[in-house]
Design an enzyme around this catalytic site. Structure first.
Site, PDB file in Angstrom:
ATOM      1  N   LYS A 227     -17.435  -0.368   6.421  1.00 35.78           N
ATOM      2  CA  LYS A 227     -17.741  -1.400   5.410  1.00 35.78           C
ATOM      3  C   LYS A 227     -19.433  -1.299   5.273  1.00 35.78           C
ATOM      4  O   LYS A 227     -20.019  -1.639   4.121  1.00 35.78           O
ATOM      5  CB  LYS A 227     -17.436  -2.659   5.998  1.00 35.78           C
ATOM      6  CG  LYS A 227     -17.721  -3.996   5.064  1.00 35.78           C
ATOM      7  CD  LYS A 227     -17.018  -5.438   5.234  1.00 35.78           C
ATOM      8  CE  LYS A 227     -17.251  -6.253   4.175  1.00 35.78           C
ATOM      9  NZ  LYS A 227     -16.588  -7.537   4.343  1.00 35.78           N
TER      10      LYS A 227
ATOM     11  N   PHE B  73     -11.229  -6.476  14.550  1.00 30.78           N
ATOM     12  CA  PHE B  73     -10.200  -7.157  13.527  1.00 30.78           C
ATOM     13  C   PHE B  73      -9.963  -6.117  12.434  1.00 30.78           C
ATOM     14  O   PHE B  73     -10.879  -5.667  11.849  1.00 30.78           O
ATOM     15  CB  PHE B  73     -10.814  -8.351  12.822  1.00 30.78           C
ATOM     16  CG  PHE B  73      -9.769  -8.680  12.061  1.00 30.78           C
ATOM     17  CD1 PHE B  73      -8.371  -9.296  12.416  1.00 30.78           C
ATOM     18  CD2 PHE B  73     -10.088  -9.054  10.543  1.00 30.78           C
ATOM     19  CE1 PHE B  73      -7.398  -9.937  11.568  1.00 30.78           C
ATOM     20  CE2 PHE B  73      -9.043  -9.499   9.659  1.00 30.78           C
ATOM     21  CZ  PHE B  73      -7.861  -9.968  10.173  1.00 30.78           C
ATOM     22  N   GLN B  74      -8.773  -5.757  12.600  1.00 23.85           N
ATOM     23  CA  GLN B  74      -8.271  -4.694  11.469  1.00 23.85           C
ATOM     24  C   GLN B  74      -8.956  -3.399  11.636  1.00 23.85           C
ATOM     25  O   GLN B  74      -8.961  -2.567  10.485  1.00 23.85           O
ATOM     26  CB  GLN B  74      -8.366  -5.130  10.048  1.00 23.85           C
ATOM     27  CG  GLN B  74      -7.498  -6.612   9.745  1.00 23.85           C
ATOM     28  CD  GLN B  74      -7.342  -6.952   8.320  1.00 23.85           C
ATOM     29  OE1 GLN B  74      -8.208  -6.681   7.256  1.00 23.85           O
ATOM     30  NE2 GLN B  74      -6.174  -7.525   8.076  1.00 23.85           N
TER      31      GLN B  74
ATOM     32  N   MET C  24      24.573   8.902   1.409  1.00 24.92           N
ATOM     33  CA  MET C  24      24.381  10.367   2.090  1.00 24.92           C
ATOM     34  C   MET C  24      24.802  10.151   3.606  1.00 24.92           C
ATOM     35  O   MET C  24      25.350  11.120   4.226  1.00 24.92           O
ATOM     36  CB  MET C  24      22.904  11.023   1.881  1.00 24.92           C
ATOM     37  CG  MET C  24      22.934  12.202   2.388  1.00 24.92           C
ATOM     38  SD  MET C  24      23.897  13.640   1.526  1.00 24.92           S
ATOM     39  CE  MET C  24      23.015  14.168  -0.047  1.00 24.92           C
TER      40      MET C  24
ATOM     41  N   GLU D 214       0.689  -1.302   0.146  1.00 20.19           N
ATOM     42  CA  GLU D 214      -0.211  -0.046  -0.160  1.00 20.19           C
ATOM     43  C   GLU D 214       0.684   1.222   0.073  1.00 20.19           C
ATOM     44  O   GLU D 214       0.466   2.529  -0.453  1.00 20.19           O
ATOM     45  CB  GLU D 214      -0.922  -0.026   1.282  1.00 20.19           C
ATOM     46  CG  GLU D 214      -2.109  -0.894   0.908  1.00 20.19           C
ATOM     47  CD  GLU D 214      -1.733  -2.382   1.757  1.00 20.19           C
ATOM     48  OE1 GLU D 214      -0.698  -2.667   2.049  1.00 20.19           O
ATOM     49  OE2 GLU D 214      -2.710  -3.224   1.921  1.00 20.19           O
TER      50      GLU D 214
HETATM   51  C1  TPP Z   1      12.685   6.115   5.085  1.00 19.47           C
HETATM   52  C2  TPP Z   1      14.105   6.807   5.404  1.00 19.47           C
HETATM   53  N1  TPP Z   1      14.839   6.174   6.257  1.00 19.47           N
HETATM   54  C3  TPP Z   1      15.999   6.816   6.507  1.00 19.47           C
HETATM   55  C4  TPP Z   1      16.401   7.949   5.662  1.00 19.47           C
HETATM   56  C5  TPP Z   1      17.595   8.603   6.173  1.00 19.47           C
HETATM   57  N2  TPP Z   1      18.603   8.537   4.963  1.00 19.47           N
HETATM   58  C6  TPP Z   1      18.552   9.646   4.024  1.00 19.47           C
HETATM   59  S1  TPP Z   1      19.737   9.343   2.842  1.00 19.47           S
HETATM   60  C7  TPP Z   1      20.032   8.067   3.363  1.00 19.47           C
HETATM   61  C8  TPP Z   1      20.923   6.928   2.579  1.00 19.47           C
HETATM   62  C9  TPP Z   1      20.269   6.505   1.103  1.00 19.47           C
HETATM   63  O1  TPP Z   1      21.249   5.633   0.717  1.00 19.47           O
HETATM   64  P1  TPP Z   1      21.020   5.356  -0.861  1.00 19.47           P
HETATM   65  O2  TPP Z   1      19.304   4.889  -1.128  1.00 19.47           O
HETATM   66  O3  TPP Z   1      21.952   4.112  -1.087  1.00 19.47           O
HETATM   67  O4  TPP Z   1      21.398   6.428  -1.539  1.00 19.47           O
HETATM   68  P2  TPP Z   1      22.672   7.277  -1.765  1.00 19.47           P
HETATM   69  O5  TPP Z   1      22.609   8.351  -0.658  1.00 19.47           O
HETATM   70  O6  TPP Z   1      23.900   6.225  -1.699  1.00 19.47           O
HETATM   71  O7  TPP Z   1      22.732   7.913  -3.104  1.00 19.47           O
HETATM   72  C10 TPP Z   1      19.116   7.612   4.537  1.00 19.47           C
HETATM   73  C11 TPP Z   1      19.231   6.319   5.320  1.00 19.47           C
HETATM   74  C12 TPP Z   1      15.295   8.570   4.843  1.00 19.47           C
HETATM   75  N3  TPP Z   1      15.633   9.771   4.291  1.00 19.47           N
HETATM   76  N4  TPP Z   1      14.331   7.903   4.455  1.00 19.47           N
END
Ligand code: TPP
Lengths: 163, 572
Positions: free
Chosen positions: B170, B120-121, B486, B58
């Site tokens: 529902k 439920f749900q 990042m 979803e």
């Molecule tokens: C759902 C979620 N969890 C954690 C983060 C924190 N976060 C920001 S950038 C990042 C790393 C992303 O890694 P990747 O997808 O491999 O991309 P890259 O930066 O290597 O291009 C994280 C964990 C986020 N933005 N969103």
């Protein structure tokens, strides 16, 4: 600058409105000090009066965001100078032979009423400004307060005086 | 299906679908469950009118509807069941809310008599989504259903757009009543202001005519209000330099001589210097996000500010505004153009005043362009540039979050509005791929790329099955650095290279993974392979995953460290 504020919020009388409004305050770490919600002349409307304490700029932001809520019709800040503000209190105090006279004296001074008399306690009802209500409590304390119920503050803008 | 003039008794399910048709909905993204079985049963009868895209999670439905909305400008529609179905959409709803994307989310709910029973749900999805929807409703009587749908679409798509949720118990879906779709909505307490105040608009113009160092700081509002053409005309008329937020990219052509790039944490040197030195900044549909302003108390300290925005609550929120203009960006720009039409001489002489400023900006641009060094390994920036070249800037690009997102924003030159789909406000990893699916459905003839990270892509990789099932030729370019890149970059810069849990030691073989789903997988390990892989991918009319093995420890620059003025960028 941090100070007290009273907001009068006219809303559509729908479920969840209170939660939406309260949510905006809590999301910004603003404490709602008192809140009163009740219907108005219009069946579909309610009015909320919220008193709160905090930074003016944040309050302005909250006001704007309140206006953004779909169910909020109007938001108005009511200042002390331009409004009448009232609060009602019910106090249950010890009432024995030694305190009864004192209770009657205090009641008269504060324009309060005794609305219930039991064997050992009275319930006093009073309406007034927050300050007045606070000092009533202070004065009654030595007599022995058993219980307190206060409404929130309600307020209304004063009518314009003729020039 | 029904004649306009006749009133019919219908079930709630049918009323719902008829109402959607009245709102010109032809596509919904959904996933069935117990509470919405009546609706799903009816949906089969509407196969020719409403296309239902069966996602695999979803969250995917919510992001896909969001991508569909961003790419098309229409309202994205989601249909899910109660409880877990509804809660799974929450990240998608919050993502749309932060970026002001019009969506209507229909959630099933347990029958009215069981609400509040821990049935439920059962989940209180109205309570859960209250702070991340523009508005939400629970239907308590089937008679309210049609009106609520009308209202929901109206609220979602007008003013500052946003997601609106309708929770439908529902029993409502099987109750019957007469169906009559309301013609109009009247919401006493909701009246967005479209036309800016004349006096305010005049003030903006007179300041602009005087300004020696003006800057247009544009945001997502330009795109949401479809104002790109007006903006271009306006900027050209007065020779106003333009800098954009992440969300505004595509709102002004990136290859235009008046465009100086993205602002903020990973903005261009020129854009950040421009706003730091400007004497008059006009913010247009932007909201002074902390990622843009850097240290707020010294942000654009020499400038006066005007702010054009449809949402009064975003004006003056972070920065004191000298000239607020509440209104729709497109409407306000049109008013300004009209007023300027009678001041063409003044406009011409005001252009003279900023020749020096434009020269200064061009010098900065020349001295500090976005740059990177080539090497034996693939540089992510090179990859994005190649994608740009091969798609001639005409693709729809979605991104995940992290370095991939910033490189996409920096090195793809967005020409058209609605061509960058990215989670700017919430920064949701896992957004890009399902959003690309939604965009491809909205724009079947466009090339749609998801520029992804090896971390983010795994957050909604299950949607590959959706892409294969509906034969959507979405291209996924994984910038594979075996890191949560990042995060690694921040740890490198601010935590003495202590790479705490940011290395992705184990990932699937993305090529095999693509094949397992029935998609196509390609891989490039060297710079010279990049172009071939991209060309092959573009020639295949199927979903393709491209695994680009890139320089592992490449950083995104410029970078404004947190808490530093935005003129204090770290360059490469
Ligand atoms: C759902 C979620 N969890 C954690 C983060 C924190 N976060 C920001 S950038 C990042 C790393 C992303 O890694 P990747 O997808 O491999 O991309 P890259 O930066 O290597 O291009 C994280 C964990 C986020 N933005 N969103």
């Amino acid at each position: 600058m941090e100070k007290s504020h009273i907001l009068s919020i006219l809303v559509e009388n729908e479920s969840g409105v209170l939660a939406r409004v309260a949510g905006l305050f809590s999301a910004r770490g603003f404490n709602i000090e008192t809140i009163c919600v009740a219907g108005t002349v219009e069946k579909k409307e309610s009015k909320m009066i919220i008193s709160t304490f905090g930074d003016e700029q944040i309050l302005e932001q909250i006001t704007k965001q309140l206006n953004r809520l779909i169910n909020v019709i109007k938001v108005q800040e009511l200042t002390d100078e331009e409004s009448v503000v009232r609060q009602t209190i019910l106090v249950r105090v010890n009432a024995d032979e030694s305190t009864k006279n004192e209770i009657f004296r205090i009641k008269d001074i504060f324009g309060a009423r005794i609305i219930d008399a039991g064997r050992n306690t009275y319930i006093i009802e009073a309406t007034g400004s927050e300050k007045k209500i606070d000092s009533l409590i202070e004065i009654l304390k030595p007599l022995g307060i058993k219980d307190i119920a206060k409404t929130g503050q309600i307020a209304m803008q004063r009518s314009r005086k003729q020039a | 299906m029904i004649k306009e003039t006749e009133k019919h008794t219908m079930t709630g399910s049918k009323i719902l679908l008829e109402s959607l048709i009245k709102e010109n909905v032809d596509t919904i993204f959904g996933y069935p469950g117990g509470a919405v079985l009546n609706i799903y049963d009816e949906l089969l009868n509407y196969k020719d009118k409403i296309r239902h895209i069966l996602v695999r999670h979803e969250q995917g439905a919510a992001h896909a509807a969001d991508g569909y909305a961003r790419a098309s400008g229409k309202v994205g529609v989601v249909l899910v069941t109660s409880g877990p179905g509804a809660t799974n959409t929450v990240t998608g709803i919050a993502t749309a809310y932060m970026d002001s994307i019009p969506m209507v989310i229909l959630t099933g709910q347990v029958p009215t008599n069981l609400i509040g029973n821990d049935a439920f749900q059962e989940a209180d999805i109205v309570g859960i989504t209250r702070p991340c929807t523009k508005h939400n409703y629970i239907i308590k009587d089937v008679k309210d259903l049609a009106m609520t749908i009308k209202e929901a679409f109206y609220v979602a798509s007008t003013g500052r757009p946003g997601p609106v949720l309708i929770d439908i118990p529902k029993d409502i879906t099987s109750s019957v009543c007469t169906f009559e779709y309301p013609e109009t909505v009247e919401l006493r307490s909701y009246n967005p202001t479209y036309f800016g105040h004349h006096v305010q608009i005049l003030k903006v113009i007179s300041e602009l005519l005087k300004a020696e160092k003006p800057l247009l700081y544009i945001g997502g509002g330009v795109i949401l209000s479809n104002a790109a053409a007006e903006l271009k005309e306006f900027a050209e008329l007065l020779d106003l330099p333009v800098a954009s937020t992440l969300m505004g990219l595509g709102g002004f052509p990136s290859d235009h001589p008046l465009f100086f790039g993205m602002l903020g944490m990973h903005g261009t040197y020129t854009a950040n210097m421009a706003i730091s030195n400007a004497d008059f900044v006009v913010a247009i549909g932007a909201r002074f996000d902390d990622r843009v302003t850097g240290k707020i108390d010294v942000f654009a300290r020499n400038a006066k500010f005007a702010h054009i925005d449809i949402d009064p609550s975003s004006i003056g929120k972070n920065v004191k505004i000298d000239i607020p203009v509440v209104g729709d960006v497109k409407a306000v720009l049109n008013s300004m153009l009209e007023l300027l039409a009678s001041k063409l001489n003044e406009a011409a002489s005001s252009r003279q005043k900023r020749m020096k400023w434009l020269e200064e900006l061009n010098n900065w641009q020349y001295e500090h362009p976005l740059s990177y060094k080539m090497g034996d390994v693939i540089k992510p920036q090179y990859l994005v540039e190649k994608i740009y070249e091969l798609t001639k800037g005409e693709a729809i690009i979605s991104t995940e979050v992290g370095q991939n997102q910033m490189w996409a924003a920096q090195f793809y030159k967005f020409k058209n509005p609605r061509s960058l789909l990215t989670s700017g406000g919430l920064g949701t990893m896992g957004y890009g791929f399902p959003a690309a699916i939604g965009a491809q459905i909205a724009c079947p003839d466009k090339t749609v790329f998801d520029i992804a990270g090896d971390g983010s892509i795994q957050m909604n990789i299950q949607e590959l099955a959706t892409a294969v099932q509906y034969n959507l030729p979405v291209k996924i370019a994984i910038v594979n650095n075996n890191f949560l890149g990042m995060i690694r970059q921040w740890q490198e810069l601010f935590y003495a290279k202590r790479y705490s849990f940011s290395e992705l030691n184990v990932s699937p073989d993305f090529v095999k993974l693509a094949e397992a789903y029935g998609a196509v997988g390609l891989r490039a390990k060297k710079p010279e392979e990049v172009e071939d892989v991209l060309k092959t991918a573009l020639s295949i009319k199927k979903p393709v995953i491209m695994d680009f093995v890139v320089a592992r420890e490449e950083g995104v620059y410029p970078m404004v460290p947190p808490g530093v003025p935005i003129s204090g960028m770290l360059l490469v």
